[in-house]
Design an enzyme around this catalytic site. Structure first.
Site: not given
Length: 310
Positions: A225, A273
């Site tokens: 994250r 991502h």
């Protein structure tokens, strides 16, 4: 017949409709699968992803579970209207994708591949890296994804250190936990992989103080994250040489803004991502298995602990 609402960005509907219908049919579950409804009180299950337009769960009075398509649930777990059971996504596709991405980037930095792939000076420098068994790699976060990534690194021969907030015991991995364990791991590792969930306890975990614990030249790899890292502290550590390189797949704002200094930094690799994407076919099987479990009055898989945030 049950009603299942698919609440996700519109582009996801054509990707998931066929796999979900196939998984429901295989499980023998009679259900109406819809991507919109005028009768929220009739919805039995919600398949959820952020940015799908759903933020108020209050009208879904008959909903028996909310089943997330994402592994991370920090954007929904604190929603006060969400009173239904919430499950996060853990599936074979996510695990395999993360294992491959982490192994690839650890090997890249371990072998020093960048110097050979891009060698504008034509330097002939036959300097062999150490063997994997002599390279300490730390994996912070030993949940489902952390375990498969750490296991892959053990399989490649690396000396793997693991850290989690609570005690773990895993074959081939020197597991540590708590504050003292974090010091032990970060002061020894040459490559650090972050696979922690984002909670109040882990936000900005990698800050100025903890970056300073790492050996000079440490490589930081973050497919977890974005907010696990203090961006300004990382930039300062890169400038000082404390961190030799950062490979980052996740960011506080996504897509990463064009003006962000990470883009042009010579010691930062940005990937968009992609470390572990949810695959519709395997994710659909997990979603339907949890629906089957509710119908059979069995425990849910990957049920989120609201107090812990994951």
């Amino acid at each position: 017949m049950r009603t299942i609402l698919f609440s996700a960005p519109p582009a996801r509907w054509p990707q998931y409709e066929v796999p979900l219908r196939a998984a429901l049919a295989k499980a023998g579950i009679a259900a109406r699968l819809v991507n919109a409804t005028e009768h929220p009180e009739r919805v039995d299950y919600i398949v959820y992803a952020p940015n799908g337009g759903l933020s108020d769960f209050t009208p879904f009075t008959g909903c028996r579970a909310v089943l997330s398509l994402w592994a991370g649930v920090e954007g929904i777990v604190g929603n006060p209207t969400l009173t239904q059971p919430l499950c996060r996504m853990v599936d074979a596709g996510l695990e395999e994708g993360m294992r491959e991405w982490v192994a690839g980037h650890v090997l890249r930095h371990h072998l020093g591949m960048d110097a050979h792939i891009v060698n504008p000076t034509h330097d002939w420098a036959p300097i062999a890296p150490p063997l994997a068994r002599d390279r300490k790699v730390a994996v912070l976060g030993l949940g489902a994804l952390g375990q498969v990534a750490a296991g892959a690194l053990v399989g490649l021969g690396f000396d793997v250190l693991g850290w989690s907030r609570t005690p773990r015991s895993l074959d081939g991995i020197a597991c540590h936990h708590g504050d003292e364990g974090l010091v032990e791991v970060l002061t020894r590792a040459e490559i650090v992989v972050l696979l922690l969930p984002l909670t109040a306890q882990t936000e900005n975990l990698i800050d100025t103080e903890r970056l300073a614990w790492m050996p000079r030249g440490t490589v930081l790899i973050n497919p977890g994250r974005g907010a696990l890292i203090d961006d300004d502290a990382l930039l300062a550590a890169l400038a000082s040489g404390r961190i030799g390189h950062a490979t980052l797949d996740v960011f506080r704002t996504e897509p990463l803004p064009a003006e962000h200094p990470f883009w042009a930094h010579p010691k930062v690799t940005v990937t968009p991502h992609i470390a572990s994407e949810t695959r519709p076919e395997s994710a659909a099987r997990v979603i339907v298995e949890n629906i089957r479990r509710v119908e059979a009055d069995e425990p849910l898989l990957h049920l989120v602990d609201r107090a812990r945030g994951y």
